[in-house]
Motif scaffolding. Structure first.
Motif, PDB file in Angstrom:
ATOM      1  N   ASN A 229       1.924  -1.434   9.207  1.00  0.00           N
ATOM      2  CA  ASN A 229       1.212  -3.375   8.583  1.00  0.00           C
ATOM      3  C   ASN A 229       3.328  -3.587   7.678  1.00  0.00           C
ATOM      4  O   ASN A 229       3.308  -3.264   6.946  1.00  0.00           O
ATOM      5  CB  ASN A 229       0.561  -4.082   7.248  1.00  0.00           C
ATOM      6  N   GLY A 230       3.668  -4.506   9.191  1.00  0.00           N
ATOM      7  CA  GLY A 230       4.577  -5.632   8.324  1.00  0.00           C
ATOM      8  C   GLY A 230       4.807  -5.782   6.965  1.00  0.00           C
ATOM      9  O   GLY A 230       5.849  -5.999   6.873  1.00  0.00           O
ATOM     10  N   GLU A 231       3.727  -6.872   6.786  1.00  0.00           N
ATOM     11  CA  GLU A 231       3.665  -7.446   6.020  1.00  0.00           C
ATOM     12  C   GLU A 231       3.315  -7.287   4.250  1.00  0.00           C
ATOM     13  O   GLU A 231       4.201  -6.948   3.746  1.00  0.00           O
ATOM     14  CB  GLU A 231       2.535  -8.532   6.805  1.00  0.00           C
ATOM     15  N   THR A 232       2.414  -5.992   4.394  1.00  0.00           N
ATOM     16  CA  THR A 232       2.371  -5.228   3.319  1.00  0.00           C
ATOM     17  C   THR A 232       2.621  -3.717   3.384  1.00  0.00           C
ATOM     18  O   THR A 232       2.258  -3.380   1.767  1.00  0.00           O
ATOM     19  CB  THR A 232       0.350  -5.052   2.789  1.00  0.00           C
ATOM     20  N   GLY A 233       2.901  -3.250   3.887  1.00  0.00           N
ATOM     21  CA  GLY A 233       3.462  -2.284   4.266  1.00  0.00           C
ATOM     22  C   GLY A 233       2.507  -0.973   3.884  1.00  0.00           C
ATOM     23  O   GLY A 233       2.620   0.221   3.653  1.00  0.00           O
ATOM     24  N   ASP A 234       1.136  -1.459   4.471  1.00  0.00           N
ATOM     25  CA  ASP A 234       0.435  -0.325   3.668  1.00  0.00           C
ATOM     26  C   ASP A 234      -0.006   0.219   5.163  1.00  0.00           C
ATOM     27  O   ASP A 234       0.037  -0.080   6.301  1.00  0.00           O
ATOM     28  CB  ASP A 234      -1.396  -1.185   4.572  1.00  0.00           C
ATOM     29  N   ALA A 235      -0.471   1.672   5.403  1.00  0.00           N
ATOM     30  CA  ALA A 235      -0.216   2.220   6.635  1.00  0.00           C
ATOM     31  C   ALA A 235      -1.831   3.380   7.070  1.00  0.00           C
ATOM     32  O   ALA A 235      -1.715   4.300   5.909  1.00  0.00           O
ATOM     33  CB  ALA A 235       0.816   3.641   6.675  1.00  0.00           C
ATOM     34  N   VAL A 236      -1.908   2.632   7.837  1.00  0.00           N
ATOM     35  CA  VAL A 236      -3.244   3.765   8.437  1.00  0.00           C
ATOM     36  C   VAL A 236      -3.893   4.217   9.156  1.00  0.00           C
ATOM     37  O   VAL A 236      -2.629   3.782  10.488  1.00  0.00           O
ATOM     38  CB  VAL A 236      -4.631   2.291   8.547  1.00  0.00           C
ATOM     39  N   ARG A 237      -4.059   5.254   9.137  1.00  0.00           N
ATOM     40  CA  ARG A 237      -4.677   6.395  10.679  1.00  0.00           C
ATOM     41  C   ARG A 237      -5.550   6.223  10.887  1.00  0.00           C
ATOM     42  O   ARG A 237      -7.251   6.614   9.521  1.00  0.00           O
ATOM     43  CB  ARG A 237      -3.642   8.044   9.875  1.00  0.00           C
ATOM     44  N   ILE A 238      -6.281   5.819  12.448  1.00  0.00           N
ATOM     45  CA  ILE A 238      -7.520   5.985  12.927  1.00  0.00           C
ATOM     46  C   ILE A 238      -7.398   6.975  13.808  1.00  0.00           C
ATOM     47  O   ILE A 238      -6.777   7.281  14.530  1.00  0.00           O
ATOM     48  CB  ILE A 238      -8.166   4.579  13.219  1.00  0.00           C
TER      49      ILE A 238
END
Length: 224
Positions: free
Chosen positions: A141-150
């Motif tokens: 996520n470019g706004e929050t810096g969250d990185a998720v793996r699905i």
């Protein structure tokens, strides 16, 4: 006296003397004695009647049994795969685009418009590239810096390296008739969704929003 009269006379005599009387009378009258065919036993007659019926049954079974067994549904269609049997293939489309192109109903994290990075991969059977074991997508996520793996599996496929996720104890909830499970341990947030033909494993470290919110957002991509 005719031969028919002789037979009628004999029929009125005792059973044991029938043959002897018949031969003697015919001899006296100069009539040639004809051998009377022995009556068939009831068992022989029954067997003769059953043979056609049995033959018909055998023919029917020969036709029906192969069809029945050929159409038998496997009571346990699940398959278990090993990571050593998987080959990684990079895809040039996102999960959302992949689902649209292939006419599949799949959930996804809808961060594409604000994503700084998206990597989508397919893990296929090393002996059959058309056999997809699972899909995997990483989104930053470019706004929050969250990185998720699905990671997305069809509902009948399991992989050894995901056993630890299946065996955990989760909190649970239902959102829009979809079963959600999640767990927060240390810095890792884990989520599982079963929807339609697929199972979704979601992994994210210290998200700015709760894992439950992320899971609900995935459900919203398919269930409005």
């Amino acid at each position: 006296m005719k031969e028919r009269d002789v037979h009628n006379l004999i029929e009125r005599q005792d059973e044991e003397g029938k043959k002897a009387l018949y031969a003697r009378v015919c001899s006296e009258l100069g009539i040639e004695a004809k051998a009377k065919p022995a009556p068939r036993s009831k068992r022989a007659l029954l067997w003769r009647a059953l043979v056609p019926a049995l033959s018909f049954c055998i023919i029917c079974l020969a036709i029906i049994l192969p069809v029945a067994f050929g159409n038998r549904v496997d009571p346990n269609p699940n398959r278990y795969c090993l990571s050593a049997d998987c080959v990684e293939v990079s895809l040039d489309v996102s999960i959302k685009e992949y689902a649209s192109q292939n006419g599949k109903s799949m959930l996804y994290v809808d961060w594409y418009d604000i994503a700084e990075d998206v990597k989508t991969k397919s893990y296929v059977n090393k002996n059959d590239s058309s056999d997809i074991i699972f899909l995997d997508e990483y989104i930053l996520n470019g706004e929050t810096g969250d990185a998720v793996r699905i990671s997305i599996f069809d509902k009948h496929t399991y992989l050894d390296t995901f056993d630890f996720l299946d065996n955990k104890t989760y909190e649970e909830d239902v959102y829009k008739n979809v079963h959600l499970r999640w767990k927060v341990e240390m810095q890792q947030n884990l989520g599982l969704i079963s929807y339609g033909d697929y199972r979704y494993y979601v992994q994210i470290s210290e998200p700015s929003e709760s894992i439950v919110s992320i899971l609900k957002g995935m459900v919203d991509t398919a269930v409005q």
